[in-house]
Structure formats: C-alpha cells, structure tokens
Design an enzyme around this catalytic site. Structure first.
Site, mmCIF file in Angstrom:
data_model
loop_
_atom_site.group_PDB
_atom_site.id
_atom_site.type_symbol
_atom_site.label_atom_id
_atom_site.label_comp_id
_atom_site.label_asym_id
_atom_site.label_seq_id
_atom_site.Cartn_x
_atom_site.Cartn_y
_atom_site.Cartn_z
ATOM 1 N N LYS A 121 4.891 -1.809 2.092
ATOM 2 C CA LYS A 121 6.134 -2.582 2.030
ATOM 3 C C LYS A 121 7.371 -1.686 2.007
ATOM 4 C CE LYS A 121 5.732 -6.396 -0.872
ATOM 5 N NZ LYS A 121 5.379 -6.956 -2.214
ATOM 6 N N GLY A 122 7.155 -0.405 1.811
ATOM 7 C CA GLY A 122 8.307 0.502 1.774
ATOM 8 C C GLY A 122 8.648 0.874 0.352
ATOM 9 N N ARG A 163 0.847 -1.193 0.000
ATOM 10 C CA ARG A 163 0.000 0.000 0.000
ATOM 11 C C ARG A 163 0.879 1.238 0.000
ATOM 12 N NH1 ARG A 163 -3.229 1.292 4.562
ATOM 13 N NH2 ARG A 163 -4.057 3.014 3.363
ATOM 14 N N ILE A 164 0.549 2.196 -0.849
ATOM 15 C CA ILE A 164 1.307 3.439 -0.917
ATOM 16 C C ILE A 164 0.614 4.439 0.008
ATOM 17 C CG2 ILE A 164 2.115 5.273 -2.451
ATOM 18 C CD1 ILE A 164 3.379 2.428 -2.884
ATOM 19 N N GLN A 172 9.756 9.857 -4.452
ATOM 20 C CA GLN A 172 10.814 8.882 -4.185
ATOM 21 C C GLN A 172 11.182 8.118 -5.450
ATOM 22 O OE1 GLN A 172 12.691 8.200 -1.203
ATOM 23 N NE2 GLN A 172 11.919 10.282 -1.309
ATOM 24 N N GLU A 221 14.228 2.896 -2.382
ATOM 25 C CA GLU A 221 15.327 2.332 -3.182
ATOM 26 C C GLU A 221 14.844 1.691 -4.489
ATOM 27 O OE1 GLU A 221 17.041 2.050 0.992
ATOM 28 O OE2 GLU A 221 18.253 1.657 -0.736
HETATM 29 MO MO1 MOS Z 1 19.285 3.939 1.877
HETATM 30 S S1 MOS Z 1 21.108 3.026 1.268
HETATM 31 O O1 MOS Z 1 19.889 4.681 3.301
HETATM 32 O O2 MOS Z 1 19.002 5.017 0.520
#
Ligand code: MOS
Length: 762
Positions: free
Chosen positions: A721-722, A648-649, A658, A725
């Site tokens: 879930k985050g 879920r966002i 991001q 990255e």
């Molecule tokens: Mo994460 S490696 O702290 O963007």
C-alpha cells in the site's frame, strides 16, 4: 547511464547472491555508491567551461522594481553576466507554460519575468561568473530601487479574508458534504471538547541544497542534473517555459539527497540555470544557499478548530473540524487537512471545512504527509482531551469508536488492520501500565508521561510504464523514470524484478532518474512502490511469458505441453513448479534461442473501477514516552513505538528506515521546527541551520517500529500500500498528549517549545 549501471553493479558484500524475496530486509543497492562518494548529486556533475550562477533575492516583500544597479557586480573579475527581467532571454507568457504536473489552481510564479515583487526573498537577478566565489561576491553588490507597497504575511491578522478554494489540483479532494446534523448533535451531547490549534510554518531542510547543473552540448542539447522528485516533470516544465522540443532537453536526477515534497514542483534555480545556459550558450550551475532554501515552498501556517461530542460511554456523536491555511497571492495551494476526520472514527454527524487566506508569500508546497501532519494532529489531540473529559483511557476511546466501514461515505476500506496496530503497539509499549491521571510520575527533575495517537494516510496508485531487458549473460536491466529521494526505490524495484525472474539481486539493475526512460509518476505521496513496483512486476511477467514461449519452442522441450501456470523462475532458471529438475538456465535459453537481448515494455494502469469501490488508506498507532524537566521545560522523547498497517512490506529494512525517519520528523514537528517571520519585513528570519531547529542525534532516543500483517491486492498487485508519509502522521499528537500526561499542561500549538511548556499553553 553507463556510469550509473557501473556504480550500481559494483560488488557489494551485503547485496547477497542467494534468492531474493520481497518482505525481507535488504540493504540499499546504492548504499556503496553513496558512502564512497561515487553517487553524484545535482550540483556535483562536472562540465567543460561551466559557469556558476548565484541568485540575488528581493529585500522587499511587495512592490515594483524601479531600477537595478548591476554595474559594481559586472565590474568584478570573472563575472560574465547579470541576468534580470530586463535582459533575460525570451520566455513564454501564458500561465499554462508554467504549470508543472503538480501545479495547483492559479498562475504559477515566473522567475525574472517582470518588475513585480510578490514576496521577500523572490529571485530578482542571477549573477553568472567563471567561479562560484566571484558570482557570490558580485551578487552581494547588486542593488535595487523598489517602489514598496504594503504587504500582509500574518495569517492570524487576515483570517477574515478566508475563502473556499477551487478543487483544481490532481489528487486533491475537497472536504465532503456534512453527514447528519453536527451542530444539533454537538449541542445535545453530554460531553464535549472545543479546541483551537495552531501550526507554524515549516521549511524543507534536506541536506542537499536545491541545485541544477545544465550541461549544454555543442548541438545545443541540454542535459540537466536537477534536484527534483521527477525528472520528467522538470523536463516538461523546461520545454514549456523556454519553448524547447522534448528531444532538446534531458533531465536527470540519478541521486537526490532528500526532498520529501520540496522537489515535487520545479524550483526556481532550474528556471534560472536554463535561462543562463540559453543566454550564454554555455553550461551553467545554480545552487541555492541555505538561506535561499527558505525562499520557496513551505509547509503552510495553519489554524484549526476541532469540536468533538460524545455520550458518557465514549460513543462519538459529533466531529466538527475546520482548518484555515495560507497560500500565495497567485496560487491556491491546497492540501487535505480536515478530511481525515471523516475517515477514522465511527460517527453519525461529521462536518468538515477547509479555507485559504492569501498572504504575500511564495506558494506553500507539500511536505511529508502534507495536510495530515496538521489535520490528524488536531484531531488526535482533541481525541485525547475528550478521553480525559470522559475519564477514559485514550486508547479505549479509539477502540470504542473503531470504524469498520468508512464513516463519511458508504464504502468499505480496501483493508484496515488498525486494530492490530493498537493491540501490538500497546503491548510492545506497555500501555496497560499507564495511570489515567496526568502528572502522576516523576523521576528526578523530570515528569514522565505517555501519550498515543492514530495515524492515517492514503494508499495511492498512479500509472507508470516500465521496460525490462534481459541480456544473454543473464543480467537484467529494468527501467522507469522513477526517483529515489533516499527512500530505497533502487533497491525495492530491483528486489521485485529479481524475485519475479528468479535472479540474484546482483544480476539485476533498476535504472531510474532520467527523463528519457519510460514514463513514471512524480515520487510523492508514498505511491512509488504501488505504482512503479506494479509496473516492474508487470513487465517481468511479460518477460517470463516470452521466455516460456521460447522454452517451449526448443527442440524436444520438456515444457512443450505444460501451461505457463505450471512453471516458475528461480535460481536463474525456468523450471517446473512440481519437478525442479525439469529446468533450463535463462542464459542457456537465451543462447539456444539466439537472443542477445530480450526486451519487454509494460504500461501499468490502476484498476480504477475496482479501486473506486473502496477507501484505500494506511494506518498507524503511535505510542510515545516523554520526560519534561520541571525547571527548564525541556521535553525529551525517550521512547516511541509505531505500529504500521501499510499492506505488504516489500523491503522491511528500508521501510523501517522510512518509518523511523517519519518519527524523527514528527518529533521535529512537535518540538523543534518553525520558521519565524518578521512581519514588518514579511521575511523568515531564522533561515539557517543554527536558528531553524531540527533534531540532532542527542534529541532522538529509542524507536520501535512494528509492521502488522496486511496484504491489499486492491491497492496493488503486490499487496503493498505504500510506506513513507505514514511514519510522521500522529507522532506530534502523541508527543503533545504525552506532554499533557506528564505535566497536566495541554499544548495546542506546534512546536511545543520550553516557553510554552513552562507557560502552560497554548
Ligand atoms: Mo512526499 S510530500 O513527496 O514526502
């Protein structure tokens, strides 16, 4: 903290007064403080009688300091002291004291510890003066006599020294054992790829320089404003290194101007600033220069080899992925580079291997999507090569080998909507109009090509504490020692709390960035929402239950005989779900219960027993269009579509930011960023914004972000879930694959600069 609360509570037009729902776009609650300059960063905090420290860096790459001449520096007007290993205050001698919470195996670097020089750029002295200018000038006058020893900084010249690291780092998973018989399967298969990849060193270049302002109170208490991804990690480190009790040191990182891995470990300006503050018994600020930003952790130089084999119909038979990366002489910096190749595609034979080589450099450090940025790049370019060898569409090859269960281990995924990412991303991008043959479309002087890649990253959850205080006027303050490196933590945590308590966003403040707040993990790995967010949800639930009990105790309460399940918090009220008129405003409830403030605390522990049964990942599908000038070799990335499956966002606006940030960084990895070393000096030479290339606005064109629907209650109670990255992973591979499709030239090293494009490789 009052300053912070005031800044955050300043009226902001787009904070809105209506109900807040997670899953909607909400502007940053700290946006106004940032754009009006109220937000203070580590080097911007004032203190009476502040002294300024400037670091003197080693000109030699390896050796022993014979003597240091500080006379000229000390003669400069305003210079207070020149600290070196000879006159510094006492610091601890055991390794353990220098182990911050994310330290890898080994013996951490100790600034100004002794006469040993282990890398070029190592801090060897700190000049402290009444003004920054005096300190900076005097620092240029410090000279060293160093008995130099031969050094080795070139990975390719030292590959024979590669060794398997010990897996001693929290959260680090070494490559798993081989599945099946990879060599035999590779030999027997009719179609194969064997490719080598190279990724150069990248350095962190957030706009905010690394800085620490140490403000010393009359009682000796230190308040340290530090650029870090964890105030508590820096506090812990300073306490241990200098033997200072916890209550003598407070670290704050209220605002952080980008970090993305560089602030996971305390950097040496912190140690030096504290050292000077203790030595001189006064407040001290140390800010690194842009050049000195190239004298600590970096994304490690890595060489990789990927072998893939398939049947003629595209069925994968063997995946073999090996990586060799650099580390420092003192620590085994490890990251997960090859393991992703066991998690993405169905295959019976998988062999993964990861090794390190010690070079005379500072220990590398995490940089957004550490490990995956390299590992998934190599795998995804190799998959593209295999697709062409099979005369198959690259997306069709991914779908042919789609994994519904984790290939390398007998586990299901907690959730995996990657197929939806492929489908929605391809549709939005128009992938079905892509000709199979490379070099088939030219517009003007530019070859046009389309490439795609898969991305993958972990969905992690750590443990965290949070506290919540509801005041009689209906204002809610929720706290945890979390960090906002620009990712939107302030906003999303406030949204979660506001939604839970049914309060308008303007009545909710989330406090973070102070080591005295309830324990939070380091902001890394895109895990803050799943971790701190779940703690915020947990503490709000406790608050709800307590308020409900108070409501039941009121004389003649309409809630006396109802269950907690039957009520909800909305519009600033506690009310019956089925009968909204049966309601009590929270302010009235507080007043009637005689409460000035109501506080709850909560410890969020992940359900590891349940989580362990699943592989928890986020996924993406990235589609890229490039235009390559046939005469100059210049590559323009003119279109990117990134489809993300990340649970879920919570805030679609900051989450989109991001992902677009990750795409920009991925384009940067693909085309721009590399730290070039002069190996005779053992030093990075392009240590400035002029020569270390990062994309500017003119380099970035259309970016399209899609979030596919996922709701993962195994990773977190929020379904999130985050997201962070994952925006970067796969982007550089998609760019590489698009360059190949445009030009027919396969590039296997990053960055893919015009010389490589024109030269045709590698
Ligand atoms: Mo994460 S490696 O702290 O963007």
């Amino acid at each position: 903290m009052t300053d912070l609360i005031e800044a955050l509570q300043a009226p902001v037009a787009d904070r809105g007064t209506g109900p807040v729902r997670t899953g909607t776009p909400v502007s940053r609650v700290d946006g106004r403080a940032k754009v009006t300059g109220q937000a203070k960063y580590a080097a911007e905090h004032a203190a009476p009688d502040l002294a300024y420290g400037v670091v003197v860096s080693s000109p030699a790459a390896k050796g022993t300091i014979v003597s240091i001449d500080t006379r000229a520096a000390l003669a400069v007007e305003g210079v207070v002291e020149v600290l070196t290993h000879l006159n510094r205050p006492k610091i601890r001698s055991f390794d353990i004291a220098y182990k911050d919470m994310t330290a890898p195996a080994g013996s951490p670097f100790r600034p100004l510890y002794d006469n040993h020089v282990m890398y070029s750029g190592q801090p060897l002295a700190l000049v402290v003066a009444e003004t920054f200018e005096a300190a900076r000038y005097a620092a240029s006058l410090v000279t060293f006599e160093i008995d130099e020893e031969p050094h080795g900084t070139k990975l390719s010249a030292n590959l024979d020294r590669a060794y398997k690291p010990k897996p001693l780092k929290a959260g680090y998973e070494p490559p798993p054992d081989e599945k099946g018989d990879t060599d035999a399967a590779f030999d027997a298969a009719p179609v194969k790829i064997d490719a080598e990849f190279y990724s150069g060193v990248e350095h962190h270049n957030p706009m905010e320089l690394f800085a620490s302002t140490v403000i010393r109170g009359d009682d000796g208490h230190l308040i340290i404003h530090d650029k870090t991804q964890s105030s508590q990690n820096s506090r812990w480190y300073v306490s241990h290194v200098f033997g200072l009790p916890k209550n003598k040191v407070t670290v704050r990182n209220t605002y952080v101007g980008g970090a993305f891995g560089s602030g996971l470990r305390p950097q040496y300006q912190l140690t030096l600033a504290v050292m000077a503050a203790l030595h001189l018994k006064r407040s001290v600020r140390v800010v690194l220069t842009r050049q000195q930003m190239f004298t600590f952790g970096h994304r490690p130089e890595t060489v990789q080899r990927v072998k893939l084999a398939a049947e003629r119909d595209g069925t994968l038979r063997a995946i073999w992925h090996q990586a060799i990366a650099e580390t420092s002489p003192i620590e085994d910096y490890v990251e997960v580079v090859v393991n992703w190749s066991g998690l993405l595609y169905a295959c019976d034979n998988i062999k993964l291997d990861y090794k390190l080589v010690k070079l005379d450099q500072y220990t590398p450090i995490d940089m957004r999507a550490p490990g995956a940025a390299h590992g998934v790049h190599a795998l995804e370019v190799a998959m593209d090569e295999l697709a062409y060898a099979l005369k198959m569409d690259p997306l069709a090859l991914r779908l042919k080998n789609y994994a519904d269960r984790v290939p390398i281990e007998d586990k299901p995924y907690s959730s995996k909507e990657l197929r939806a990412c492929y489908e929605l991303g391809a549709r939005r991008f128009g992938w079905d109009r892509r000709p199979l043959e490379p070099r088939s479309r030219k517009e003007g002087t530019e070859w046009v090509g389309w490439g795609m890649a898969t991305g993958v990253w972990d969905a992690m959850q750590m443990f965290a504490r949070a506290s919540a205080v509801l005041h009689a006027d209906g204002k809610l303050v929720v706290s945890s020692a979390a960090t906002d490196i620009g990712t939107g933590t302030y906003t999303v945590m406030a949204m979660i709390a506001a939604e839970a308590m049914g309060l308008p966003l303007e009545d909710v403040t989330f406090q973070l960035g102070d080591s005295t707040l309830p324990v939070a993990p380091i902001e890394g790995g895109s895990s803050h929402v799943t971790t701190v967010g779940s703690a915020v949800a947990g503490v709000c639930e406790k608050l709800q239950k307590t308020l409900f009990k108070h409501a039941q105790k009121q004389r003649g309460s309409p809630f006396a005989d109802v269950k907690f399940k039957a009520v909800e918090f909305a519009g600033g009220m506690l009310r019956l779900k089925e009968r909204h008129e049966t309601a009590v405003p929270l302010t009235a409830l507080m007043n009637d219960s005689g409460l000035v403030r109501l506080e709850e605390k909560y410890l969020m522990l992940p359900n590891m027993l349940k989580q362990r049964k699943f592989r928890r990942l986020v996924h993406s599908a990235v589609f890229v269009e490039v235009r390559v000038d046939e005469q100059t070799g210049m590559v323009r990335v003119t279109r990117v579509t990134s489809a993300i499956a990340a649970g879920r966002i919570m805030n679609t606006k900051t989450a989109t930011s991001q992902i677009t940030g990750g795409i920009v960084w991925g384009i940067s990895q693909a085309l721009h960023e590399e730290s070039y070393a002069d190996h005779r000096l053992g030093r990075f030479m392009n240590h400035n914004y002029a020569e270390y290339h990062v994309p500017v606005n003119a380099d970035i064109h259309a970016m399209d972000v899609i979030f596919v629907e996922e709701d993962d209650r195994i990773v977190s109670r929020l379904g999130a879930k985050g997201v962070g990255e994952i925006g970067l992973v796969g982007v550089a591979a998609a760019v590489s694959n698009a360059i190949w499709h445009a030009t027919g030239k396969r590039l296997r090293s990053t960055p893919m600069t015009p010389d490589k494009v024109l030269g045709g490789g590698p």
